[in-house]
Design a protein around this motif. Structure first.
Motif, PDB file in Angstrom:
ATOM      1  N   THR A 326      32.715  50.788  49.154  1.00  0.00           N
ATOM      2  CA  THR A 326      31.559  50.101  48.574  1.00  0.00           C
ATOM      3  C   THR A 326      31.222  48.861  49.386  1.00  0.00           C
ATOM      4  O   THR A 326      30.048  48.556  49.620  1.00  0.00           O
ATOM      5  N   ALA A 327      32.244  48.143  49.833  1.00  0.00           N
ATOM      6  CA  ALA A 327      32.018  46.951  50.661  1.00  0.00           C
ATOM      7  C   ALA A 327      31.285  47.316  51.949  1.00  0.00           C
ATOM      8  O   ALA A 327      30.363  46.617  52.377  1.00  0.00           O
ATOM      9  N   GLU A 328      31.685  48.409  52.581  1.00  0.00           N
ATOM     10  CA  GLU A 328      31.015  48.868  53.806  1.00  0.00           C
ATOM     11  C   GLU A 328      29.544  49.144  53.551  1.00  0.00           C
ATOM     12  O   GLU A 328      28.672  48.789  54.359  1.00  0.00           O
ATOM     13  N   GLU A 329      29.251  49.776  52.428  1.00  0.00           N
ATOM     14  CA  GLU A 329      27.864  50.113  52.115  1.00  0.00           C
ATOM     15  C   GLU A 329      27.046  48.860  51.828  1.00  0.00           C
ATOM     16  O   GLU A 329      25.900  48.739  52.261  1.00  0.00           O
ATOM     17  N   ILE A 330      27.628  47.922  51.110  1.00  0.00           N
ATOM     18  CA  ILE A 330      26.927  46.668  50.801  1.00  0.00           C
ATOM     19  C   ILE A 330      26.568  45.931  52.081  1.00  0.00           C
ATOM     20  O   ILE A 330      25.491  45.319  52.188  1.00  0.00           O
ATOM     21  N   CYS A 331      27.424  46.025  53.075  1.00  0.00           N
ATOM     22  CA  CYS A 331      27.214  45.323  54.343  1.00  0.00           C
ATOM     23  C   CYS A 331      26.085  45.915  55.187  1.00  0.00           C
ATOM     24  O   CYS A 331      25.729  45.346  56.227  1.00  0.00           O
ATOM     25  N   GLN A 332      25.535  47.025  54.757  1.00  0.00           N
ATOM     26  CA  GLN A 332      24.460  47.634  55.542  1.00  0.00           C
ATOM     27  C   GLN A 332      23.167  46.819  55.461  1.00  0.00           C
ATOM     28  O   GLN A 332      22.273  46.986  56.295  1.00  0.00           O
ATOM     29  N   ILE A 333      23.030  45.977  54.439  1.00  0.00           N
ATOM     30  CA  ILE A 333      21.879  45.068  54.369  1.00  0.00           C
ATOM     31  C   ILE A 333      22.409  43.657  54.124  1.00  0.00           C
ATOM     32  O   ILE A 333      23.571  43.461  53.760  1.00  0.00           O
ATOM     33  N   PHE A 334      21.531  42.676  54.297  1.00  0.00           N
ATOM     34  CA  PHE A 334      21.902  41.296  54.030  1.00  0.00           C
ATOM     35  C   PHE A 334      22.028  41.081  52.527  1.00  0.00           C
ATOM     36  O   PHE A 334      21.094  41.351  51.762  1.00  0.00           O
ATOM     37  N   THR A 335      23.179  40.602  52.101  1.00  0.00           N
ATOM     38  CA  THR A 335      23.447  40.309  50.696  1.00  0.00           C
ATOM     39  C   THR A 335      23.991  38.887  50.608  1.00  0.00           C
ATOM     40  O   THR A 335      24.852  38.493  51.400  1.00  0.00           O
ATOM     41  N   GLU A 336      23.488  38.113  49.649  1.00  0.00           N
ATOM     42  CA  GLU A 336      23.909  36.713  49.514  1.00  0.00           C
ATOM     43  C   GLU A 336      25.304  36.588  48.915  1.00  0.00           C
ATOM     44  O   GLU A 336      26.163  35.882  49.445  1.00  0.00           O
ATOM     45  N   VAL A 337      25.527  37.262  47.773  1.00  0.00           N
ATOM     46  CA  VAL A 337      26.763  37.107  47.012  1.00  0.00           C
ATOM     47  C   VAL A 337      27.182  38.447  46.433  1.00  0.00           C
ATOM     48  O   VAL A 337      26.329  39.231  45.997  1.00  0.00           O
ATOM     49  N   VAL A 338      28.484  38.706  46.425  1.00  0.00           N
ATOM     50  CA  VAL A 338      29.048  39.837  45.694  1.00  0.00           C
ATOM     51  C   VAL A 338      30.064  39.268  44.710  1.00  0.00           C
ATOM     52  O   VAL A 338      30.935  38.481  45.088  1.00  0.00           O
ATOM     53  N   ILE A 339      29.940  39.643  43.441  1.00  0.00           N
ATOM     54  CA  ILE A 339      30.862  39.177  42.411  1.00  0.00           C
ATOM     55  C   ILE A 339      31.423  40.382  41.674  1.00  0.00           C
ATOM     56  O   ILE A 339      30.687  41.317  41.341  1.00  0.00           O
ATOM     57  N   ALA A 340      32.736  40.367  41.449  1.00  0.00           N
ATOM     58  CA  ALA A 340      33.424  41.475  40.789  1.00  0.00           C
ATOM     59  C   ALA A 340      34.666  40.932  40.110  1.00  0.00           C
ATOM     60  O   ALA A 340      35.137  39.834  40.442  1.00  0.00           O
ATOM     61  N   PRO A 341      35.238  41.688  39.173  1.00  0.00           N
ATOM     62  CA  PRO A 341      36.500  41.237  38.578  1.00  0.00           C
ATOM     63  C   PRO A 341      37.599  41.068  39.613  1.00  0.00           C
ATOM     64  O   PRO A 341      38.447  40.179  39.493  1.00  0.00           O
ATOM     65  N   ALA A 349      38.805  42.646  53.846  1.00  0.00           N
ATOM     66  CA  ALA A 349      38.805  42.754  55.308  1.00  0.00           C
ATOM     67  C   ALA A 349      37.434  43.163  55.828  1.00  0.00           C
ATOM     68  O   ALA A 349      36.979  42.683  56.869  1.00  0.00           O
ATOM     69  N   VAL A 350      36.756  44.030  55.096  1.00  0.00           N
ATOM     70  CA  VAL A 350      35.400  44.446  55.488  1.00  0.00           C
ATOM     71  C   VAL A 350      34.463  43.251  55.464  1.00  0.00           C
ATOM     72  O   VAL A 350      33.676  43.019  56.400  1.00  0.00           O
ATOM     73  N   PHE A 351      34.536  42.474  54.413  1.00  0.00           N
ATOM     74  CA  PHE A 351      33.631  41.332  54.271  1.00  0.00           C
ATOM     75  C   PHE A 351      33.979  40.193  55.222  1.00  0.00           C
ATOM     76  O   PHE A 351      33.138  39.332  55.494  1.00  0.00           O
ATOM     77  N   ALA A 352      35.203  40.154  55.707  1.00  0.00           N
ATOM     78  CA  ALA A 352      35.631  39.058  56.573  1.00  0.00           C
ATOM     79  C   ALA A 352      34.749  38.936  57.818  1.00  0.00           C
ATOM     80  O   ALA A 352      34.608  37.854  58.390  1.00  0.00           O
ATOM     81  N   ALA A 353      34.164  40.036  58.237  1.00  0.00           N
ATOM     82  CA  ALA A 353      33.294  40.020  59.417  1.00  0.00           C
ATOM     83  C   ALA A 353      31.897  39.487  59.092  1.00  0.00           C
ATOM     84  O   ALA A 353      31.095  39.268  60.006  1.00  0.00           O
ATOM     85  N   LYS A 354      31.597  39.307  57.812  1.00  0.00           N
ATOM     86  CA  LYS A 354      30.289  38.813  57.382  1.00  0.00           C
ATOM     87  C   LYS A 354      30.443  37.378  56.889  1.00  0.00           C
ATOM     88  O   LYS A 354      30.600  37.116  55.691  1.00  0.00           O
ATOM     89  N   LYS A 355      30.407  36.427  57.813  1.00  0.00           N
ATOM     90  CA  LYS A 355      30.780  35.055  57.463  1.00  0.00           C
ATOM     91  C   LYS A 355      29.838  34.400  56.457  1.00  0.00           C
ATOM     92  O   LYS A 355      30.227  33.465  55.757  1.00  0.00           O
ATOM     93  N   ASN A 356      28.596  34.862  56.377  1.00  0.00           N
ATOM     94  CA  ASN A 356      27.653  34.239  55.444  1.00  0.00           C
ATOM     95  C   ASN A 356      27.647  34.882  54.065  1.00  0.00           C
ATOM     96  O   ASN A 356      27.016  34.376  53.142  1.00  0.00           O
ATOM     97  N   LEU A 357      28.317  36.007  53.923  1.00  0.00           N
ATOM     98  CA  LEU A 357      28.368  36.681  52.625  1.00  0.00           C
ATOM     99  C   LEU A 357      29.453  36.041  51.770  1.00  0.00           C
ATOM    100  O   LEU A 357      30.593  35.905  52.202  1.00  0.00           O
ATOM    101  N   ARG A 358      29.100  35.677  50.531  1.00  0.00           N
ATOM    102  CA  ARG A 358      30.095  35.088  49.629  1.00  0.00           C
ATOM    103  C   ARG A 358      30.690  36.189  48.761  1.00  0.00           C
ATOM    104  O   ARG A 358      29.949  36.966  48.160  1.00  0.00           O
ATOM    105  N   LEU A 359      32.002  36.218  48.683  1.00  0.00           N
ATOM    106  CA  LEU A 359      32.710  37.140  47.794  1.00  0.00           C
ATOM    107  C   LEU A 359      33.398  36.333  46.707  1.00  0.00           C
ATOM    108  O   LEU A 359      34.203  35.443  47.001  1.00  0.00           O
ATOM    109  N   LEU A 360      33.089  36.654  45.447  1.00  0.00           N
ATOM    110  CA  LEU A 360      33.691  35.980  44.300  1.00  0.00           C
ATOM    111  C   LEU A 360      34.424  36.994  43.445  1.00  0.00           C
ATOM    112  O   LEU A 360      33.923  38.098  43.205  1.00  0.00           O
ATOM    113  N   THR A 361      35.608  36.625  42.974  1.00  0.00           N
ATOM    114  CA  THR A 361      36.328  37.452  42.003  1.00  0.00           C
ATOM    115  C   THR A 361      36.671  36.594  40.796  1.00  0.00           C
ATOM    116  O   THR A 361      36.960  35.406  40.921  1.00  0.00           O
ATOM    117  N   THR A 362      36.643  37.223  39.629  1.00  0.00           N
ATOM    118  CA  THR A 362      36.786  36.472  38.373  1.00  0.00           C
ATOM    119  C   THR A 362      38.019  36.846  37.557  1.00  0.00           C
ATOM    120  O   THR A 362      38.366  36.130  36.622  1.00  0.00           O
TER     121      THR A 362
END
Length: 532
Positions: A326-341, A349-362
């Protein structure tokens, strides 16, 4: 008149803290700088055990702590030492006449009232955790900040020692003023917590006076627009969301990021992760795609296919642990924030290459059924209401047309209703197969919302190379009643086959008759979801 620019020496400090974090090291630092230590109860015992020389407040006042600790610092030898103006001859004479020694530094944090309430303690226990002497001393010291420094947060301990070192054992006026502001804010927040809890405890939904408080979480670059200053405050609640989330990467969240991320996560929480994976994509506080799927990846793709144009630069919220696919697919377009439990290591690791994408877990999803308050500022005041925690099930619905919805239509109607709750009014949501296929939001006319949602569906069908708009064979939800048949008929012309709406219009009979004539199934919820 006190000199606001004067440095103030610190020779004597009173420490009385509920939260003992860092207090031993701080007290030791004060002692090493020649400051005499006064203390009370458990704080005094803790400091003595650490080998520090401490004078009990009871020795100063001549009275023991009494009434289960309710009375210990409410005494002229304490408050006189805090409130006396050091450059006022009458005050100095009164101190000498009554044996009152100055207190130059006050270190107090309060009984853990908020934590006690959060644990679900009973009424009497909550009452016993209301601090009296602490706020009185804090306000006294803060009022007299021309001469006295007051500390209410352990995070300021090191700053106090640094200020003393910088000014030869004295505190500077600018720093004392800042500490005083924090002190008054703390007592105000404490009183707000007590009064809000008590309003609930006695069942008063509209108390004569209402107070809210927050703790600074982040100074923001700007607000909704660059010319607006802004900051983010937390309210101390444990509701999972952007305020409690851990940010794994990416630059700081902006004002709009926080607002949209909250909207996305509250929406996706409507869908039980035990039933199916779900994804919500938000743009400017409105959903542009929401879907369930066989997998999280499937849910994301189906949500994205509702409105790919609007999804660019949006916020993605998920109701299950984010995986790498799912992370790979999300990275196919510009996304500001991803939030998940949560997110697994491969996804991170997938998101680590996208320095401007914010990943939040709750760690969890917010409970859509939980009570709470929401408030909004208006000129000269603010509005307060219950959080919209309204939910409907199939058992709550009333079939008002000759044709009842099919089982598949019913499932989609309930899905659409959950989404409509989170769409700005006037809200129209088309759903097919557990995914939104058209969303119309924030229009002055419900008919316009209906048309916009259908047009978006047609645009996406063209982009995906489909033979007909995805809205064909869908169901439609309206957050409020159709006042006339025109909006409902517009949805039918677009291809909707079933409708969910609150009902309650003066022209319900006309709308029902129009639905019957168009062969639609329609259900009433008896519940409205305006969202302004």
């Amino acid at each position: 008149m006190s000199d606001p620019a004067a440095l103030s020496p610190v020779r004597r400090a009173l420490l009385s803290v509920s939260d003992k974090t860092g207090v031993i090291d701080f007290a030791r630092g004060l002692s090493e700088r020649g400051v005499d230590l006064l203390s009370t109860g458990g704080t005094a015992s803790l400091l003595r055990e650490a080998g520090l020389s401490v004078t009990d407040v009871s020795e100063v006042t001549g009275f023991p702590e009494m009434m289960d600790g309710r009375v210990k610092t409410l005494h002229p030898k304490v408050h006189g030492g805090l409130l006396a103006l050091r450059d006022n001859a009458e005050h100095l004479a009164a101190m000498q006449a009554h044996g009152i020694a100055p207190i130059d530094l006050l270190v107090v944090n309060l009984y853990p009232f908020e934590a006690t309430v959060a644990k679900g303690a009973d009424y009497d226990t909550c009452i016993e955790n209301i601090d009296i002497g602490g706020p009185a001393m804090i306000r006294a010291a803060a009022k007299n900040h021309a001469h006295v420094a007051v500390v209410v947060d352990p995070e300021d301990y090191a700053k106090v020692l640094g200020d003393l070192d910088q000014h030869g054992g004295k505190t500077c006026p600018k720093f004392r003023r800042k500490l005083a502001q924090r002190a008054f804010a703390r007592t105000a927040a404490y009183d707000a917590a007590v009064s809000s809890w008590m309003a609930g405890a006695i069942g008063d939904p509209a108390p004569r006076r209402r107070a809210f408080a927050g703790t600074l979480a982040q100074t923001l670059r700007y607000g909704e627009n660059p010319h607006q200053r802004a900051a983010f405050y937390t309210d101390g609640s444990d509701r999972p969301g952007v305020a409690t989330a851990k940010q794994w990467q990416g630059k700081e969240l902006s004002y709009n990021n926080i607002n949209d991320t909250d909207a996305a996560f509250e929406l996706v929480a409507e869908f039980d992760p035990a039933e199916a994976p779900a994804c919500a994509i938000i743009k400017h506080a409105n959903p542009c795609g929401v879907a369930r799927g066989a997998t999280l990846l499937d849910a994301y793709r189906r949500a994205y296919d509702c409105d790919r144009t609007s999804a660019f630069g949006g916020i993605v919220a998920l109701n299950r642990t984010l995986d790498a696919a799912t992370a790979e697919e999300i990275c196919q377009i510009f996304t500001e924030v991803v939030i998940a439990p949560d997110a697994d290591e491969a996804a991170k690791a997938v998101f680590a290459a996208k320095k401007n994408l914010r990943l939040l877990t709750t760690g969890a999803l917010p409970d859509p059924k939980a009570p709470g308050l929401a408030f909004r500022q208006v000129a000269g005041g603010f509005l307060v209401q219950d959080r919209d925690n309204g939910l409907v099930t199939a058992a709550d619905l009333t079939v008002v047309t000759r044709r009842a919805p099919t089982e598949a239509e019913l499932a989609d109607l309930l899905f659409a209703w959950k989404v409509a709750k989170h769409v700005k009014s006037n809200a129209i949501v088309y759903v097919k197969g557990g995914a939104t296929v058209g969303v119309g939001a924030g229009q002055m006319s419900r008919v316009d919302s209906t048309r916009i949602a259908a047009r978006k569906s047609a645009d996406m069908a063209d982009a995906l190379g489909l033979a007909e708009p995805t809205v064909r064979g869908s169901v439609v939800a309206s957050d409020a009643f159709f006042p006339f048949p025109d909006g409902l008929l517009t949805a039918a012309e677009a291809g909707a086959t079933a409708v969910i709406q609150p009902g309650g219009s003066m022209r319900d009979d006309e709308v029902i008759a129009a639905a019957d004539a168009a062969g639609l199934a329609m259900v009433f919820t008896g519940q409205r979801h305006f969202r302004h």
